[in-house]
Motif scaffolding. Sequence first.
Motif, short mmCIF file in Angstrom:
data_model
loop_
_atom_site.label_atom_id
_atom_site.label_comp_id
_atom_site.label_asym_id
_atom_site.label_seq_id
_atom_site.Cartn_x
_atom_site.Cartn_y
_atom_site.Cartn_z
N ARG A 171 0.82 -1.19 0.00
CA ARG A 171 0.00 0.00 0.00
C ARG A 171 0.85 1.25 0.00
O ARG A 171 1.96 1.27 0.54
CB ARG A 171 -0.88 0.02 1.27
N THR A 191 -0.56 6.68 3.65
CA THR A 191 -1.89 7.31 3.73
C THR A 191 -1.84 8.77 3.32
O THR A 191 -2.72 9.27 2.61
CB THR A 191 -2.43 7.18 5.15
N MET A 207 -1.74 9.15 -0.32
CA MET A 207 -3.02 8.84 -0.96
C MET A 207 -3.96 10.03 -0.84
O MET A 207 -4.70 10.34 -1.75
CB MET A 207 -3.64 7.61 -0.31
N SER A 228 -6.90 3.87 -7.67
CA SER A 228 -5.99 4.25 -6.59
C SER A 228 -6.58 5.35 -5.72
O SER A 228 -6.35 5.41 -4.51
CB SER A 228 -4.64 4.68 -7.16
N VAL A 247 -9.47 4.17 -2.85
CA VAL A 247 -9.14 3.71 -1.50
C VAL A 247 -9.33 4.83 -0.48
O VAL A 247 -9.96 4.64 0.55
CB VAL A 247 -7.69 3.16 -1.46
N GLU A 248 -8.82 6.00 -0.78
CA GLU A 248 -8.98 7.13 0.14
C GLU A 248 -10.42 7.64 0.14
O GLU A 248 -10.96 7.99 1.19
CB GLU A 248 -8.01 8.25 -0.24
N ARG A 284 -12.74 5.64 2.37
CA ARG A 284 -12.57 5.91 3.80
C ARG A 284 -13.23 7.22 4.20
O ARG A 284 -13.95 7.30 5.20
CB ARG A 284 -11.07 5.93 4.14
N GLN A 330 -5.70 -4.04 -4.39
CA GLN A 330 -5.75 -2.66 -3.94
C GLN A 330 -6.90 -2.41 -2.96
O GLN A 330 -6.77 -1.57 -2.07
CB GLN A 330 -5.92 -1.72 -5.14
N LEU A 331 -7.99 -3.13 -3.12
CA LEU A 331 -9.22 -2.78 -2.41
C LEU A 331 -9.53 -3.63 -1.19
O LEU A 331 -10.35 -3.23 -0.36
CB LEU A 331 -10.41 -2.85 -3.38
N LEU A 365 -9.89 -2.40 2.61
CA LEU A 365 -10.98 -1.52 3.06
C LEU A 365 -12.02 -2.31 3.86
O LEU A 365 -12.33 -3.44 3.53
CB LEU A 365 -11.66 -0.86 1.86
N ASN A 396 -10.33 2.09 10.18
CA ASN A 396 -10.43 2.70 8.86
C ASN A 396 -9.34 3.73 8.62
O ASN A 396 -9.54 4.71 7.89
CB ASN A 396 -11.82 3.33 8.66
N LYS A 413 -9.25 -2.78 9.42
CA LYS A 413 -10.64 -3.00 9.04
C LYS A 413 -11.55 -3.15 10.26
O LYS A 413 -12.77 -3.20 10.13
CB LYS A 413 -10.76 -4.23 8.14
#
Length: 499
Positions: free
Chosen positions: A8, A11, A14, A225, A228-229, A232, A257-258, A261, A349, A438
Motif C-alpha cells: 500500500r 496514507t 493517498m 488508486s 481507496v482514500e 474511507r 488494492q481494495l 478496506l 479505517n 478494518k
Amino acid sequence: MTFEPQQRLDTNAMRGSLNDHARAVAASLSTEAISPRLLAGAIQVIEAIALLLIGGLSWLASSQGMATLGWGEAMLVIAAPAIAILGIRWIGGYAVAALRNYLPILSRILIGWGLTIAIVAAGSFFFELETDGRRAWLGIMFLLGAAFFILERVTVSALVERWTKAGRLERRAVIVGGGELAAELLTALGDPTSTDVRICGLFDDRSGDRSPEEVAGVPKLGTVSELVEFARLARIDLLIVTLPMSAESRVLQLLKQLWVLPVDIRISALGNKLRFTPRSYSYLGPVPLIDLFDRPIAGWNSLLKRAFDIVFATLALILLSPVMLITAILIRLGSPGPVLFRQKRYGFNNEVIDVLKFRSMYHHMRDPSAKIAVTKGDPRVTPIGRFIRRTSIDELPQLVNVLRGDLSLVGPRPHAVNAHTENRLWDQVVDGYFARHKVKPGVTGWAQINGWRGEVDTPEKIRRRVEFDLQYIERWSVPFDLYILMMTPFSLINAENAY
C-alpha cells in the motif's frame, strides 16, 4: 479466491492524490450512515418487546393478577410476538420502503396481528388451557397491539423519512469500472429509491470513450488508486466491480488494492456467461452479485462487540482503579511532568486517534510521534516507566479510549503513525498492512498473547504481528475475545521484548 496483497502507499500520499471533485463528494458523505439492516433488526426487537409487554398487561387487565398466569398461558403470551414478527418479515414489513411508507403495509400488519390472535386462541383451545372464561384477554391484547402498530409505524415512518432526506439511511456504494458494463448495471438497478443502496460514483483507470466522465447520471470520480482514500472519507459500505470474470488478472489486480478496506466487495454477474448455483449469488434489487469480501464485525456483531467492550472495560476500570491511582502517584513523584501521555495512532479505517498512556519517559524527552523506537536500557525511560512498560500497566488508561469508542478491548494493537523499522514505515515493510485497520484496534490482541509485543526491530517481527492481526479479524467471535482477555495476564509474564 486467494492472492498475495500488494504493497500500500502511505496514507498521506493517498490523500494528496484524491482530486478536488471526489474530495468534495466525500465531504458531503462524511456523516455516519445508519445501516438499514441494523434499523430493521432494531425495529423487530422493539416490536417483539412491546408485544410481549402488551400480552402481559392484557392478562393483568383481565385477571386477578400475574400470579394467575400459568405456564401454558405464558407460552402463548411469548408465542404471539414471535408469530407476529415472523409474519411481518414474511410480507416484507421490515424493508426500508415499508418502514418509510407505512400506509401500504399497515393494513397487512393489522390483518396479520388479527391472525396471530386467532392462532393464540386456537392454541389455548387445542392445548385445553384453563383461562377461567377470561377471553377478554385476547380482545384486549388485539386492541392494544393494533394501537401500538399504528402509532409505532407512523413514528418510524417519520423518522425514516427524515433520515433518508438527510442521507443517513442508506448503504453507500461505488462502482469500480465504467463504460457499457457500468451502464448496464445502473439500468438494471432502475429507480434508485427501490433499494437502500445509493450509488455515489464511479472509479475507473480507463479514460475516453471506454470510460466517459458520466454514466447514466452517475459521475466518474477518479481512478481506482483514488478510490481507496475516497471510500474511507465517504464511509462507503459496498464496492461493486463491473469487470467480466474473464478478466481474471485485472480483477485480481483490483482486489489487491481494495481488500484492505472495511467494506463489502461484490462482482456484478450481469451478462456473465459463467453461471453458478443460485446460492452463489446475493442480489441488489434484480442484479445478481458474486460475494468476494464481507466487512468484518458488522451489523449486530458490531453492537454485540461494543456492548462487550462497555461492560468489561467498566468492570476493569473499577477493579484496576487502585493500581492506576498508585501508578499515577509514583509517576508524579518520580519525575516532573503530566501523568498521562497522548500519542497519535491509527484507529479503525485508518483514522488517526489520540491514545492515552501513563507517561513512562522523562517529560523533556518525550516522543509523541514515535520517531525513535524505545530500546533496551533507553535513557529516556524513567525507572517507574521501565516497570510499567514491562508489565503493560502503562496501557491501562486506554480503557478510557474503549469507553469513548476509539478502541476495542480486543483487536489489533494501535500503532503509532510514524512507527517504522529499518527506516521504513510499517506499511512499506508489510504487504497489506492497512488491512489490520478494518476493525477497531484493541488494548490487547491475538498477536500480543502469542508473544508478539514490545520492541519491533526487524521486519519479521512486524510481519508476524500483522499475520496474527489478520487471523484475529477472520476468526472473531465473543468467545474468542473472552479467551484473549483471559490469556492476556499470562502473556505479560514474558516481557522479553518489552522495554
